[in-house]
Design an enzyme around this catalytic site. Structure first.
Site, PDB file in Angstrom:
ATOM      1  N   ASP A 447       4.730  23.338  32.456  1.00 25.18           N
ATOM      2  CA  ASP A 447       3.948  22.239  33.022  1.00 25.18           C
ATOM      3  C   ASP A 447       2.781  22.839  33.790  1.00 25.18           C
ATOM      4  O   ASP A 447       2.986  23.490  34.827  1.00 25.18           O
ATOM      5  CB  ASP A 447       4.854  21.408  33.944  1.00 25.18           C
ATOM      6  CG  ASP A 447       4.166  20.151  34.486  1.00 25.18           C
ATOM      7  OD1 ASP A 447       2.924  20.084  34.456  1.00 25.18           O
ATOM      8  OD2 ASP A 447       4.897  19.240  34.943  1.00 25.18           O
ATOM      9  N   HIS A 448       1.560  22.592  33.301  1.00 23.54           N
ATOM     10  CA  HIS A 448       0.395  23.237  33.906  1.00 23.54           C
ATOM     11  C   HIS A 448       0.060  22.657  35.283  1.00 23.54           C
ATOM     12  O   HIS A 448      -0.792  23.210  35.999  1.00 23.54           O
ATOM     13  CB  HIS A 448      -0.813  23.106  32.982  1.00 23.54           C
ATOM     14  CG  HIS A 448      -1.702  24.317  32.991  1.00 23.54           C
ATOM     15  ND1 HIS A 448      -1.830  25.155  34.080  1.00 23.54           N
ATOM     16  CD2 HIS A 448      -2.536  24.834  32.044  1.00 23.54           C
ATOM     17  CE1 HIS A 448      -2.674  26.120  33.814  1.00 23.54           C
ATOM     18  NE2 HIS A 448      -3.119  25.955  32.581  1.00 23.54           N
ATOM     19  N   ARG A 449       0.683  21.551  35.679  1.00 29.73           N
ATOM     20  CA  ARG A 449       0.503  21.063  37.043  1.00 29.73           C
ATOM     21  C   ARG A 449       1.196  21.984  38.040  1.00 29.73           C
ATOM     22  O   ARG A 449       0.770  22.118  39.197  1.00 29.73           O
ATOM     23  CB  ARG A 449       1.082  19.652  37.191  1.00 29.73           C
ATOM     24  CG  ARG A 449       0.424  18.581  36.333  1.00 29.73           C
ATOM     25  CD  ARG A 449       1.179  17.263  36.460  1.00 29.73           C
ATOM     26  NE  ARG A 449       2.570  17.396  36.019  1.00 29.73           N
ATOM     27  CZ  ARG A 449       3.464  16.408  36.083  1.00 29.73           C
ATOM     28  NH1 ARG A 449       3.119  15.227  36.566  1.00 29.73           N
ATOM     29  NH2 ARG A 449       4.698  16.600  35.663  1.00 29.73           N
TER      30      ARG A 449
END
Length: 477
Positions: A447-449
């Site tokens: 998850d790039h968040r």
């Protein structure tokens, strides 16, 4: 002399936030004597098959639902005849029947614990608070709540006749008779609408002609329009692999329905990034061979997944951001200081991801035992709801299907998932010379968040370093 009373058991909330479950099978019949906590039914939730224990000891007085029916949480499913030492004697003021009714109401006024969860929250009226349905129907289509009755439940009949299809043309000398709407439950009516089936054409096999899910499914299987194709002799049809049916329709329910919803939610909520790394795992395979031959691991099941799982746990120590969760409601990043390692398991009921609690605290031997137990339980369909929730990071072993790499979708609520490819012999540069080595491709989705490219890359590099040279662990711990 003790009197008897009727105790009603309502479908409990299994602690998963679900609103309904399907009764797969009954393990008892009316008239059977059961003991406390004896398994009386198998119930399928959206995640697992759960054995339902009896909360009472007594005699089965009535089964209110058939096997195969989908039941809302809080609805009565079975009644028991139990002894009541404190019941008033027959003929005295407050007869046994009145005492039974009073006690039943008192029992329904609170949540009763059982082995698989707690009963539905009950309002002061003595009826369970109704949960919101997962589909939209007008109030006129909702069935009345059935009141519990001793021993035998009387099917509810909807009093308002409704004509759902255009009225048929009048035939001379024959009056037009308005037909009563076929009896069925809301989930069955929704299934019929989804399949485009007119319930007027379906014959009900349930109590008093009730149309069940099986009736709709059987009708759908036999009522599909057939295309005009040349007929084949049986031998010819078998030779070319032609099925007797042109289509096979399977209702979307249980694990398949839950998995689909979870994957859609994950794919369109978390911004996925996937990275790949191919490494020479010959040293790991050699280590695996030595461990299998050792006395300490005699009788234990060791596989490349076992070593890879341990490597993931070690790499997480150096890259803890991959062991976290994005809490949208609280607008917080939750960093887990423990690892509940999820292992994707393909089962006859669909994909499940049970997890090993506190896997980071386990030795390799303990991890091997936990993995074996997890996979055996998952394949038998007996994984408990608790083992299917609370995961922090997952592994999917696509290599067992001969696949080298993929782009796995995150398990909802987790920051990362690792896909293990197959171990293959391939030409590889080793010690500046071309040699045949055993190689594996690793895929990491995150998850790039939560995880930056640098953090994801370092984790994958650490994982690859451990699998290409297990001695590297000495520099990491």
């Amino acid at each position: 002399m003790s009197a008897t009373m009727i105790k009603e058991f309502r479908l409990p909330d299994l602690g998963e936030g679900l609103t309904e479950s399907e009764i797969l099978s009954w393990k008892v019949a009316v008239g059977d004597t059961v003991t406390l906590n004896q398994v009386i039914a198998e119930v399928e939730t959206a995640k697992a098959v759960v054995e339902l224990p009896s909360p009472f000891a007594g005699i089965v007085a009535a089964l209110h639902e058939q096997a195969g029916s989908v039941v809302e949480v809080g609805k009565p499913i079975v009644s028991f005849e139990v002894d009541d030492a404190g019941a008033s004697p027959s003929g005295a003021a407050g007869s046994g029947e009145a005492a039974s009714t009073e006690s039943t109401a008192e029992t329904a006024a609170k949540r009763e614990p059982n082995l698989v969860g707690y009963g539905a929250v009950v309002e002061k009226s003595g009826r369970p608070a109704r949960r919101q349905r997962t589909f939209d129907e007008s109030a006129a289509e909702r069935e009345p709540v059935r009141e519990p009755v001793p021993f035998v439940e009387q099917p509810a009949v909807e009093p308002v006749p409704v004509v759902e299809q255009p009225a048929p043309l009048a035939v001379p000398n024959e009056p037009v008779v308005e037909q009563e709407r076929p009896r069925s439950t809301p989930p069955v009516r929704k299934l019929a609408r989804d399949l485009g089936i007119d319930l007027e054409l379906v014959k009900g096999t349930g109590p008093a002609g009730l149309i069940t899910r099986s009736d709709v499914q059987d009708f759908a299987a036999g009522a599909q329009p057939q295309l005009a194709v040349p007929e084949l002799a049986p031998a010819a049809a078998s030779a070319v692999g032609v099925s007797a049916e042109r289509e096979t329709r399977t209702p979307i329910k249980g694990v398949r329905k839950f998995t689909a919803a979870a994957m859609v939610q994950s794919a369109f909520t978390a911004p996925h990034v996937t990275e790949f790394l191919t490494v020479d795992v010959t040293p790991t395979m050699e280590l695996l061979t030595r461990l299998k031959a050792s006395r300490e691991f005699a009788g234990y099941k060791l596989t490349p997944l076992t070593i890879a799982a341990k490597a993931v746990l070690i790499a997480l120590r150096r890259n803890p951001t991959l062991n976290s969760r994005w809490d949208e409601a609280a607008q917080e990043i939750v960093q887990f200081n423990y690892v509940n390692l999820g292992i994707a398991a393909a089962t006859p009921r669909g994909l499940t991801v049970p997890n090993i609690k506190d896997a980071d605290r386990m030795t390799l031997l303990e991890l091997s035992t936990a993995l074996s137990a997890l996979t055996d339980t998952a394949r038998s369909g007996k994984t408990s709801p608790a083992d299917l929730t609370g995961g922090t990071i997952s592994i999917t072993n696509i290599g067992v299907f001969g696949i080298d790499a993929g782009t796995p979708i995150l398990n909802p609520g987790e920051a990362a998932i690792v896909a293990l490819g197959s171990v293959r012999k391939a030409p590889w540069v080793h010690n500046d010379e071309l040699a045949v080595r055993q190689v594996m491709s690793l895929s990491l989705s995150f998850d790039h968040r939560l995880v930056d490219g640098e953090q994801g890359s370092k984790f994958l590099a650490d994982l690859g370093a451990i699998l290409s040279d297990p001695a590297t662990v000495m520099t990491m711990i």
